[in-house]
Design a protein around this motif. Structure first.
Motif, PDB file in Angstrom:
ATOM      1  N   VAL A 209      13.715  21.308  43.536  1.00 17.58           N
ATOM      2  CA  VAL A 209      14.784  21.321  42.532  1.00 17.58           C
ATOM      3  C   VAL A 209      14.311  20.669  41.242  1.00 17.58           C
ATOM      4  CG1 VAL A 209      17.086  20.442  41.980  1.00 17.58           C
ATOM      5  CG2 VAL A 209      16.650  21.461  44.215  1.00 17.58           C
ATOM      6  N   TYR A 210      13.565  19.586  41.370  1.00 15.89           N
ATOM      7  CA  TYR A 210      13.003  18.956  40.166  1.00 15.89           C
ATOM      8  C   TYR A 210      12.101  19.942  39.427  1.00 15.89           C
ATOM      9  CZ  TYR A 210       9.991  16.143  37.184  1.00 15.89           C
ATOM     10  OH  TYR A 210       9.291  15.679  36.111  1.00 15.89           O
ATOM     11  N   ALA A 211      11.229  20.600  40.177  1.00 20.34           N
ATOM     12  CA  ALA A 211      10.321  21.567  39.555  1.00 20.34           C
ATOM     13  C   ALA A 211      11.082  22.721  38.915  1.00 20.34           C
ATOM     14  CB  ALA A 211       9.337  22.096  40.595  1.00 20.34           C
ATOM     15  N   ALA A 212      12.189  23.106  39.535  1.00 17.48           N
ATOM     16  CA  ALA A 212      12.960  24.254  39.055  1.00 17.48           C
ATOM     17  C   ALA A 212      13.833  23.935  37.851  1.00 17.48           C
ATOM     18  CB  ALA A 212      13.839  24.785  40.192  1.00 17.48           C
ATOM     19  N   LEU A 213      14.382  22.732  37.809  1.00 14.85           N
ATOM     20  CA  LEU A 213      15.413  22.435  36.814  1.00 14.85           C
ATOM     21  C   LEU A 213      15.089  21.286  35.863  1.00 14.85           C
ATOM     22  CD1 LEU A 213      18.630  22.678  39.043  1.00 14.85           C
ATOM     23  CD2 LEU A 213      17.671  24.439  37.544  1.00 14.85           C
TER      24      LEU A 213
END
Length: 228
Positions: A209-213
């Motif tokens: 999620v960190y990588a995505a958002l």
């Protein structure tokens, strides 16, 4: 308009944890995977978080099914902001000279052809939107290998090549491509590997999620290791 995330292989393990984590961030979730009670369960779990969930039966190795699934997602939810290429399988135990070509092809089809087809199918809508991120679930096997696991290792090494190539092709478009390489995760796939779990699926989902958002755009092309 609510942002949209596509997650492949969402029925269990890292895929399920990632779908739920993205839903908690308020994204609508398209759940692409084989029909099963588990797919129904995670769909219900996402909807209980008061966001839209669209289950889409899809074999990621099938060009026809991926094309149909991507068209359905864009028609019903819109162009995705996030695509998580998570679907994967493993075949263990046979050394290269003992591996049947059909068994090799099956692993490569799901783990490498699948992310190619999914990325290819959703990129036109994402490029038109002018923003978005492709996140690919690699593995410690993307950098290391062990006997009897060549097809899986080859597929995950190849996935890093795909992710980095996409990152270069997408420069200047508003889109990024990132890979995350978890080590041994406490999931069904780890059973029989001989390796003890070093992290949970929820921990991996937090990084995805960190990588995505949340990660800056400059993360594009990275292969982020998470070995526990």
């Amino acid at each position: 308009m609510t942002d949209v995330a596509v997650v492949t292989g969402p029925s269990r393990g890292i895929g399920r944890a990632t779908a739920l984590a993205l839903a908690r961030r308020g994204l609508s979730i398209a759940l692409l995977g084989p029909p099963s009670p588990r797919l129904d369960e995670v769909t219900d779990e996402v909807r209980r978080l008061d966001v839209a969930a669209l289950p889409v039966p899809c074999d990621v190795a099938s060009e026809e099914q991926v094309a149909r699934a991507s068209a359905e997602v864009v028609a019903w939810l819109g162009a995705p902001r996030v695509v998580v290429n998570n679907a994967g399988i493993v075949s263990r135990g046979a050394k290269v000279h003992e591996t049947a070509p059909a068994a090799w092809d099956e692993v490569i089809a799901v783990n490498l052809r699948g992310p190619f087809l999914i990325s290819r199918a959703f990129l036109p809508a994402m490029l038109k939107q002018g923003r978005g991120r492709l996140v690919h679930v690699g593995s410690i096997s993307s950098t290391l290998a062990c006997p009897g696991n060549a097809s899986y290792a080859a597929s995950k090494w190849g996935l890093i090549g795909l992710s980095k190539s996409l990152a270069e092709e997408l420069r200047g478009t508003g889109l990024q491509s990132v890979a995350v390489l978890p080590g041994s995760v406490d999931t069904d796939m780890l059973v029989g590997s001989g390796f003890p779990p070093q992290m949970s699926a929820d921990e991996v989902a937090r990084l995805l999620v960190y990588a995505a958002l949340d990660a800056p755009d400059a993360v594009t092309g990275s292969a982020i290791e998470m070995f526990g």
